[in-house]
Design a protein around this motif. Structure first.
Motif, PDB file in Angstrom:
ATOM      1  N   VAL A  87       0.968  -1.198   0.036  1.00  0.00           N
ATOM      2  CA  VAL A  87      -0.019   0.088  -0.010  1.00  0.00           C
ATOM      3  C   VAL A  87       0.863   1.224  -0.010  1.00  0.00           C
ATOM      4  O   VAL A  87       1.700   1.504   0.974  1.00  0.00           O
ATOM      5  CB  VAL A  87      -0.883   0.067   1.280  1.00  0.00           C
ATOM      6  CG1 VAL A  87      -1.786   1.144   1.355  1.00  0.00           C
ATOM      7  CG2 VAL A  87      -2.031  -1.333   1.352  1.00  0.00           C
ATOM      8  N   ILE A  88       0.708   2.133  -1.007  1.00  0.00           N
ATOM      9  CA  ILE A  88       1.683   3.239  -1.044  1.00  0.00           C
ATOM     10  C   ILE A  88       0.793   4.554  -0.826  1.00  0.00           C
ATOM     11  O   ILE A  88       1.499   5.463  -0.799  1.00  0.00           O
ATOM     12  CB  ILE A  88       2.277   3.285  -2.555  1.00  0.00           C
ATOM     13  CG1 ILE A  88       1.172   3.364  -3.519  1.00  0.00           C
ATOM     14  CG2 ILE A  88       3.411   2.220  -2.589  1.00  0.00           C
ATOM     15  CD1 ILE A  88       1.917   3.503  -5.079  1.00  0.00           C
ATOM     16  N   ASP A  89      -0.427   4.609  -0.845  1.00  0.00           N
ATOM     17  CA  ASP A  89      -1.162   5.608  -0.452  1.00  0.00           C
ATOM     18  C   ASP A  89      -2.573   5.117   0.056  1.00  0.00           C
ATOM     19  O   ASP A  89      -3.324   4.642  -0.518  1.00  0.00           O
ATOM     20  CB  ASP A  89      -1.383   6.399  -1.688  1.00  0.00           C
ATOM     21  CG  ASP A  89      -2.075   7.907  -1.322  1.00  0.00           C
ATOM     22  OD1 ASP A  89      -2.056   8.181  -0.197  1.00  0.00           O
ATOM     23  OD2 ASP A  89      -2.587   8.453  -2.309  1.00  0.00           O
ATOM     24  N   GLU A  90      -2.916   5.280   1.324  1.00  0.00           N
ATOM     25  CA  GLU A  90      -3.888   4.902   2.133  1.00  0.00           C
ATOM     26  C   GLU A  90      -5.272   5.962   1.704  1.00  0.00           C
ATOM     27  O   GLU A  90      -4.923   6.975   1.931  1.00  0.00           O
ATOM     28  CB  GLU A  90      -3.695   4.799   3.437  1.00  0.00           C
ATOM     29  CG  GLU A  90      -2.719   3.766   4.026  1.00  0.00           C
ATOM     30  CD  GLU A  90      -2.704   3.894   5.583  1.00  0.00           C
ATOM     31  OE1 GLU A  90      -3.072   4.724   6.036  1.00  0.00           O
ATOM     32  OE2 GLU A  90      -1.866   2.756   5.871  1.00  0.00           O
ATOM     33  N   ALA A  91      -6.343   5.228   1.504  1.00  0.00           N
ATOM     34  CA  ALA A  91      -7.572   6.126   1.224  1.00  0.00           C
ATOM     35  C   ALA A  91      -8.088   6.085   2.590  1.00  0.00           C
ATOM     36  O   ALA A  91      -7.949   5.378   3.503  1.00  0.00           O
ATOM     37  CB  ALA A  91      -8.720   5.282   0.328  1.00  0.00           C
ATOM     38  N   GLU A  92      -8.719   7.304   2.771  1.00  0.00           N
ATOM     39  CA  GLU A  92      -9.553   7.586   4.393  1.00  0.00           C
ATOM     40  C   GLU A  92     -10.890   6.737   4.345  1.00  0.00           C
ATOM     41  O   GLU A  92     -11.538   7.113   3.172  1.00  0.00           O
ATOM     42  CB  GLU A  92      -9.498   9.048   4.480  1.00  0.00           C
ATOM     43  CG  GLU A  92      -8.456  10.126   4.706  1.00  0.00           C
ATOM     44  CD  GLU A  92      -8.504  11.141   4.947  1.00  0.00           C
ATOM     45  OE1 GLU A  92      -9.481  11.960   4.664  1.00  0.00           O
ATOM     46  OE2 GLU A  92      -7.463  11.914   5.246  1.00  0.00           O
TER      47      GLU A  92
END
Length: 218
Positions: A89-94
């Protein structure tokens, strides 16, 4: 986020009231008109909307949005994750949830500790702090000041050992600073012509002890 606690070594102990949902998910400490931001757990896998990188055995990589167990690339191609594929995971969604879905609270600490559950009830007449039942009416999730203190009391007990250690660390720093200041004062006194017996009397030690401690520097 909440209350600042002690910092011992590199570990901070900041406390806050953590909202809890029926499925065990917890709030991350942020609330807004969007609701309550849900915290990521260490064992969570990718969530829908996360940006994920897949690395295949031959070294090839693919990046895209995670959706129901697959990665959708920018070209719309669906990349499945079966077999020996490493995913990152390189960018987590809120993830935000309505505050009305909060079913209770626990005290939390940035070290990972969590307190005992307090249950949310829908009306003040149903509240009973002795039974760990607290009321918040309407769509909001913020506790009344007295109820927040009740929840956070457990955190204060949790940090007591670290609080005393922080006191020890701070006392040691002050002692070291005082020792350096004393060294500087002794060297200045010697440079001004003070004798070792006089320095011993001023520092409360014998002439010999003063000579052994400070002669190398003065």
């Amino acid at each position: 986020m909440g209350r600042m606690g002690p910092v011992v070594g590199d570990q901070a102990h900041e406390g806050w009231v953590v909202p809890v949902f029926a499925d065990g998910a917890q709030g991350a400490g942020s609330t807004s008109a969007r609701g309550v931001l849900v915290a990521r757990r260490r064992d969570d896998g990718p969530r829908n909307g996360d940006r994920v990188r897949l690395t295949y055995r031959d070294g090839c990589t693919v990046e895209g949005a995670w959706q129901d167990g697959a990665v959708i690339g920018g070209d719309g191609i669906v990349h499945h994750t079966g077999g020996q594929v490493r995913r990152e995971v390189i960018d987590e969604a809120e993830e935000w949830r309505p505050a009305a879905e909060v079913v209770g609270w626990v005290a939390g600490c940035t070290c990972g500790w969590r307190g005992t559950h307090w249950t949310r009830v829908p009306a003040p007449e149903l509240a009973d702090p002795a039974s760990r039942r607290l009321a918040v009416t309407g769509p909001w999730v913020d506790l009344a000041a007295d109820d927040e203190k009740r929840v956070m009391l457990e955190w204060r007990r949790h940090i007591e050992p670290w609080q005393t250690l922080e006191d020890v660390e701070q006392a040691a720093v002050r002692q070291a600073a005082a020792a350096c200041a004393l060294d500087d004062a002794v060297y200045a006194a010697r440079a001004a012509g003070a004798s070792w017996p006089a320095i011993g009397r001023a520092t409360g030690v014998t002439c010999r002890s003063a000579l052994e401690r400070w002669s190398a520097g003065g």
